[in-house]
Design a protein around this motif. Structure first.
Motif, PDB file in Angstrom:
ATOM      1  N   LYS A 340       0.911  -1.202  -0.144  1.00 35.10           N
ATOM      2  CA  LYS A 340      -0.104   0.057   0.178  1.00 35.10           C
ATOM      3  C   LYS A 340       0.793   1.443   0.095  1.00 35.10           C
ATOM      4  O   LYS A 340       0.662   2.209  -0.825  1.00 35.10           O
ATOM      5  N   ILE A 341       1.989   1.231   0.940  1.00 30.97           N
ATOM      6  CA  ILE A 341       2.877   2.186   0.567  1.00 30.97           C
ATOM      7  C   ILE A 341       3.329   2.584  -0.702  1.00 30.97           C
ATOM      8  O   ILE A 341       3.647   3.613  -1.364  1.00 30.97           O
ATOM      9  N   ALA A 342       3.776   1.292  -1.280  1.00 27.70           N
ATOM     10  CA  ALA A 342       4.361   1.296  -2.743  1.00 27.70           C
ATOM     11  C   ALA A 342       3.451   2.121  -3.548  1.00 27.70           C
ATOM     12  O   ALA A 342       3.993   2.959  -4.701  1.00 27.70           O
ATOM     13  N   ASP A 343       2.095   1.771  -3.527  1.00 25.25           N
ATOM     14  CA  ASP A 343       1.113   2.192  -4.508  1.00 25.25           C
ATOM     15  C   ASP A 343       0.650   3.689  -4.170  1.00 25.25           C
ATOM     16  O   ASP A 343       0.237   4.294  -5.035  1.00 25.25           O
ATOM     17  N   ASN A 344       0.787   4.203  -3.058  1.00 20.24           N
ATOM     18  CA  ASN A 344       0.440   5.604  -2.759  1.00 20.24           C
ATOM     19  C   ASN A 344       1.449   6.561  -2.299  1.00 20.24           C
ATOM     20  O   ASN A 344       1.140   7.712  -2.472  1.00 20.24           O
ATOM     21  N   ARG A 345       2.860   6.159  -1.917  1.00 19.73           N
ATOM     22  CA  ARG A 345       3.559   7.269  -1.238  1.00 19.73           C
ATOM     23  C   ARG A 345       3.981   8.290  -1.829  1.00 19.73           C
ATOM     24  O   ARG A 345       3.955   9.279  -1.418  1.00 19.73           O
ATOM     25  N   ASP A 346       4.309   8.130  -3.208  1.00 16.67           N
ATOM     26  CA  ASP A 346       4.583   9.203  -3.966  1.00 16.67           C
ATOM     27  C   ASP A 346       3.599  10.227  -4.361  1.00 16.67           C
ATOM     28  O   ASP A 346       3.644  11.434  -4.219  1.00 16.67           O
ATOM     29  N   ASP A 347       2.462   9.647  -4.563  1.00 17.08           N
ATOM     30  CA  ASP A 347       1.200  10.522  -4.964  1.00 17.08           C
ATOM     31  C   ASP A 347       0.726  11.369  -3.590  1.00 17.08           C
ATOM     32  O   ASP A 347       0.346  12.714  -3.404  1.00 17.08           O
ATOM     33  N   TRP A 348       0.857  10.724  -2.479  1.00 10.83           N
ATOM     34  CA  TRP A 348       0.473  11.151  -0.960  1.00 10.83           C
ATOM     35  C   TRP A 348       1.606  12.484  -0.627  1.00 10.83           C
ATOM     36  O   TRP A 348       1.198  13.322  -0.263  1.00 10.83           O
ATOM     37  N   VAL A 349       2.754  12.102  -0.939  1.00 11.82           N
ATOM     38  CA  VAL A 349       3.849  13.210  -0.628  1.00 11.82           C
ATOM     39  C   VAL A 349       3.451  14.231  -1.571  1.00 11.82           C
ATOM     40  O   VAL A 349       3.769  15.574  -1.330  1.00 11.82           O
ATOM     41  N   LYS A 350       3.174  14.125  -2.860  1.00 10.27           N
ATOM     42  CA  LYS A 350       2.997  15.243  -3.897  1.00 10.27           C
ATOM     43  C   LYS A 350       1.821  16.152  -3.154  1.00 10.27           C
ATOM     44  O   LYS A 350       1.740  17.239  -3.095  1.00 10.27           O
ATOM     45  N   SER A 351       0.656  15.442  -2.845  1.00 11.04           N
ATOM     46  CA  SER A 351      -0.358  16.233  -2.376  1.00 11.04           C
ATOM     47  C   SER A 351      -0.112  16.749  -0.931  1.00 11.04           C
ATOM     48  O   SER A 351      -0.566  17.772  -0.805  1.00 11.04           O
ATOM     49  N   TRP A 352       0.401  15.971  -0.090  1.00  9.81           N
ATOM     50  CA  TRP A 352       0.996  16.638   1.020  1.00  9.81           C
ATOM     51  C   TRP A 352       1.864  17.959   1.026  1.00  9.81           C
ATOM     52  O   TRP A 352       1.545  18.835   1.535  1.00  9.81           O
TER      53      TRP A 352
END
Length: 358
Positions: A340-352
């Motif tokens: 789940k981290i792999a699927d979302n990490r980069d997008d979450w960091v960009k959004s954050w």
């Protein structure tokens, strides 16, 4: 885990945190070399006597190359994977693990003693590309003196941090540049879900959260409860750090206090696990395998907590009494599947980044 280097520097005794135990130059570049090169983030530390024992028994000398914080070190290792700087990499954690594995950073090796690793820390069991080495909890720490003086109960949960009573009190690290900062973001995503974490951070931002680049700045310059923060006259009594930070404040204080000056908000924790692996295209694979075996020995695992302020992952390893008393592991930390981290990490960091920093 960024706190380790600072605390190691505070002690200044008996730790090997730089490449003091290996010659500089090209040693380790040939397959028959007797030098093992370890590539790590800046927080590697081990007692001199423990490392010397490994060197004597194995016949290998250890050279350590420190390469910045965890994210920086992993990214550089990926970029140099075809001609790696060393043989073993230590310090990729569960927040960054998928990036390393997807980019082919490691080759397979099941270290001796892997059967003693506690089940909850095991990953990649079909290929054995990484070996769990240590674990710890990223948590909000609080300055006990501040809350006592202001007759205010310290926060205990993520929800508390957005309450008006705690406005302008919290400092955290940048999720795009800092391992604890990313862990705190992932903890909030685990807590509030894919659709709820952004709303939580909007409220946290409105409540005056301060964001700095890394752990050392947050903890030593901005947090009023740390030894460094007191000297700097810091004014933030809440900081994203580790559950093991309060024991360090006791162990390295002179004179030692009878109680830790800082505490942990137990309901704000995210569990982090660090791994090591044999680098793809490593020149000294035999030495690298011996070093990975060493990292799982009882001698190293017992030595690790008071050097790197993390918990061991193998059955039977000793946890210092100071950890149990001042910095026990969280009872129910937030966790997240590496996939789940792999699927979302980069997008979450960009959004954050867009949400919090702009």
């Amino acid at each position: 885990m960024n706190n380790k280097k600072f605390f190691a520097a505070v002690v200044g005794l008996g730790l090997v945190t730089l490449s003091a135990c290996g010659s500089s130059g090209d040693e380790g570049s040939s397959g028959d070399s007797k030098t093992v090169t370890l590539v790590s983030h800046d927080s590697w530390a081990v007692s001199k006597s423990v490392l010397a024992d490994f060197e004597e028994k194995s016949g290998y000398k250890v050279k350590v190359l420190e390469d910045g914080d965890a994210g920086q070190a992993v990214n550089k290792a990926i970029l140099t994977k075809d001609n790696p700087q060393g043989d073993v990499f230590f310090g990729v954690d569960n927040t960054l693990l998928s990036r390393a594995l997807d980019n082919g950073l490691f080759q397979s090796y099941e270290a001796k003693g892997a059967d003693r690793i506690k089940a909850e820390y095991r990953v990649d069991q079909d290929k054995h590309r990484v070996t769990p080495i240590d674990t710890g909890d990223i948590c909000v720490n609080y300055d006990k003196a501040y809350f006592s003086a202001h007759k205010l109960a310290p926060p205990t949960s993520y929800d508390d941090l957005i309450k008006p009573a705690y406005k302008n009190l919290l400092v955290t690290e940048n999720a795009s540049t800092s391992s604890p900062g990313l862990g705190f973001l992932l903890g909030s995503a685990a807590k509030y879900g894919d659709d709820g974490w952004q709303g939580y951070w909007k409220k946290l931002k409105a409540n005056g959260v301060k964001v700095v680049d890394g752990w050392e700045q947050a903890y030593n310059d901005e947090f009023s409860g740390s030894a460094g923060g007191k000297k700097a006259k810091a004014d933030r009594p809440l900081v994203v750090s580790y559950a093991s930070s309060p024991p360090a404040e006791v162990i390295y204080a002179d004179p030692k206090p009878t109680a830790a000056p800082t505490g942990v908000a137990d309901g704000t924790c995210f569990r982090q696990t660090e791994y090591a692996g044999l680098l793809s295209n490593a020149k000294n694979t035999k030495g690298g395998k011996a070093f990975l075996d060493f990292l799982l020995t009882k001698e190293f695992q017992d030595d690790m907590p008071l050097n790197m302020f993390v918990y061991p992952v193998v059955e039977g390893a000793q946890v210092p009494a100071e950890f149990t008393k001042y910095g026990p592991q969280a009872k129910d930390p937030e966790t997240m599947d590496p996939a789940k981290i792999a699927d979302n990490r980069d997008d979450w960091v960009k959004s954050w980044t867009s949400l919090v920093l702009k």
